[in-house]
Every structure is written in structure tokens, then in C-alpha cells.
Design an enzyme around this catalytic site. Structure first.
Site, PDB file in Angstrom:
ATOM      1  N   CYS A   1      -6.311   0.786   7.017  1.00  0.00           N
ATOM      2  CA  CYS A   1      -6.024   1.204   5.563  1.00  0.00           C
ATOM      3  C   CYS A   1      -7.237   2.119   5.060  1.00  0.00           C
ATOM      4  CB  CYS A   1      -6.129  -0.059   4.567  1.00  0.00           C
ATOM      5  SG  CYS A   1      -5.890   0.488   2.920  1.00  0.00           S
TER       6      CYS A   1
ATOM      7  N   CYS B   1       0.763  -0.993   0.334  1.00  0.00           N
ATOM      8  CA  CYS B   1      -0.003   0.115  -0.043  1.00  0.00           C
ATOM      9  C   CYS B   1       0.889   1.170   0.016  1.00  0.00           C
ATOM     10  CB  CYS B   1      -0.894  -0.017   1.344  1.00  0.00           C
ATOM     11  SG  CYS B   1      -2.152   1.249   1.188  1.00  0.00           S
TER      12      CYS B   1
ATOM     13  N   ASP C   1       0.374   3.836   1.720  1.00  0.00           N
ATOM     14  CA  ASP C   1       0.288   4.433   3.070  1.00  0.00           C
ATOM     15  C   ASP C   1       1.650   4.725   3.746  1.00  0.00           C
ATOM     16  OD1 ASP C   1      -0.012   4.488   5.988  1.00  0.00           O
ATOM     17  OD2 ASP C   1      -2.133   4.212   5.515  1.00  0.00           O
TER      18      ASP C   1
ATOM     19  N   ARG D   1       2.926   4.804   6.268  1.00  0.00           N
ATOM     20  CA  ARG D   1       3.123   4.426   7.664  1.00  0.00           C
ATOM     21  C   ARG D   1       3.906   2.940   7.323  1.00  0.00           C
ATOM     22  NH1 ARG D   1      -2.510   4.449  10.275  1.00  0.00           N
ATOM     23  NH2 ARG D   1      -3.114   4.151   8.095  1.00  0.00           N
TER      24      ARG D   1
ATOM     25  N   HIS E   1      -2.194  -3.786   5.151  1.00  0.00           N
ATOM     26  CA  HIS E   1      -2.090  -3.521   6.576  1.00  0.00           C
ATOM     27  C   HIS E   1      -3.457  -3.219   7.322  1.00  0.00           C
ATOM     28  CE1 HIS E   1      -2.729   0.955   5.816  1.00  0.00           C
ATOM     29  NE2 HIS E   1      -2.381   0.619   4.811  1.00  0.00           N
TER      30      HIS E   1
END
Length: 241
Positions: free
Chosen positions: A101, A42, A44, A46, A98
Site C-alpha cells: 500500500c 483502499c 488502490d 489493484r 492490502h
């Protein structure tokens, strides 16, 4: 100081420290890359693949997008896979999602009209949520429901990869892994291994290596309550959606 300028300064510090710790690092990188794994994750911020796995530069070939989707009709994604398998010759492909999300959660909420491209992208997630509607509806908390859909999404993308001739015909043989990263504690869970904790003890007569290299279509995935959820494979994935 702007954040981009701060990043440039941090890069200088990183380069000096990396060279000090491993004087041969940049000589190796200059000679080319030989990653062992293709990581489909992803976008993302993080979940940076190299950091959360403790990998070094050159270890992982990374492709990231919203909700770690693998779409066979997407030339961007397919070109990454093709290059990874037939030029870099990676032996493992990891699909890593994760919890928490945003893309997955959006698929459980009413469509947004101000982000048409994002909405188009997560259309396949809405389809997946409808297919598992009964299981997801039984989860009262939206956050937990989204986390379960994130797991189902990782499994779906990994299975889609396994149906592709590009993957099936690759040499060396390619193993596809379905992982989920927990932003709450920083740990990665192998969804195939998590099915049966006895795998690591040998109680089932199957080694961990056997399970992690087993075609995902042969794995009985757990549902949200820990029971087997079946082995459904969406055959439409092989031909594209």
C-alpha cells in the site's frame, strides 16, 4: 482509441454478457439495492472489492479511500457508515487493506511537501507507526515493515469502528471484520482467524463463527513474529482525533 473509450466499449460487452448469464439481473438492480456488507477499502486500483471477492452487483456497499482509513470526524466516511447501517441494514462491515500500500508506506517515509492533503490524511498512520515503533523498527526490510503497518492499520480501523455508538447500537447486530488482501497471490486473509489456526479445527473449543463475530477489542492480535501483541484500543478513536 483512448482508454476511457475502451472502457465504454467494454461496458457494452459486459452489459450484454451479464444480461445473457442472468436475465433477471437488471430487473433486480432496478428495484433497489440490498447489500449484505459494507466494504471499507483502499482506493488502490489493484483491489476492486467486487472482483477480488467474486461478488455480484448489489452484494457489497463500497467505500474506498487512501489506505482504507476510517476517521470518525470525516463526514464522508461517517455518512457512508450511517446509510449502510440504518438504511441498507448491512450486518457486516469489512475493513480491507492490502500489502504494497503506497499510503501506508508513505507514512514510514519523510513527509512530502507537494501533496499536503495526502500528508494530512496519513497523519493518523504516522501516529500509529510511532505507537508501534519498537515492533516496526525490528523489521529491517522497508517493504515488510510497511506490510506489517498495513495489518496494524486494518486492525486499528476495525477497532475504531467497534467503539462507535452508531455501530454498537445498530440492529441487526453488526460484525466488524479485519481483512488483508495479498496482491501477490490474490488471496484475502482474515486477520482475526489468522491468529489461531486451531480455530477451524475446533481444538480450542471455539468455532470459526465465534471468532469472526467476536468483538475485535477482545482479540489478542499477533505481532510480526506471531506472538500476541496485546489488546490495546486507542480510546481517542471513539471521540475522533
Amino acid at each position: 482509441m483512448s482508454f476511457p473509450n475502451q472502457l465504454l466499449l467494454q461496458n457494452v460487452a459486459w452489459a450484454h454478457e451479464a444480461g445473457r448469464r442472468d436475465p433477471a439481473l437488471f430487473d433486480r438492480l432496478r428495484q433497489g439495492q440490498q447489500p449484505k456488507v459494507l466494504w471499507i477499502g483502499c482506493a488502490d486500483s489493484r483491489v476492486p472489492a467486487e472482483i477480488v471477492t467474486g461478488a455480484r452487483p448489489g452484494d457489497i456497499f463500497v467505500h474506498r479511500n487512501i489506505a482504507n482509513l476510517f476517521l470518525p470526524h470525516d463526514d464522508n466516511t461517517m455518512s457512508v457508515l450511517e446509510y449502510a447501517l440504518y438504511v441498507l441494514r448491512v450486518s457486516d462491515v469489512v475493513v480491507c487493506g492490502h500489502n504494497g500500500c503506497g499510503g501506508v508506506r508513505a507514512a514510514l517515509e519523510p513527509p512530502g511537501h507537494n501533496m499536503p492533503r495526502v500528508e494530512h490524511r496519513i497523519g493518523v498512520l504516522r501516529q500509529l507507526a510511532r505507537r508501534h515503533g519498537a515492533e516496526l523498527a525490528a523489521i529491517a526490510c522497508l517493504e515488510n515493515r510497511a506490510d506489517r503497518l498495513a495489518e496494524l492499520n486494518v486492525i486499528e480501523q476495525a477497532r475504531t469502528l467497534e467503539t462507535l455508538p452508531l455501530v454498537r447500537n445498530a440492529l441487526p447486530r453488526v460484525c466488524v471484520h479485519a481483512w488483508i488482501f495479498d496482491v501477490r497471490n490474490g488471496l484475502i486473509r482474515d486477520l482475526a482467524r489468522a491468529i489461531d489456526p486451531s480455530v477451524d479445527t475446533g481444538a480450542t473449543g471455539t468455532s470459526t463463527a465465534d471468532v469472526t463475530t467476536m468483538p475485535l477489542s477482545q482479540v489478542s492480535w499477533p505481532d510480526a513474529h506471531g506472538g500476541a501483541a496485546g489488546q490495546h484500543v486507542d480510546q481517542r478513536s471513539a471521540a475522533g482525533r
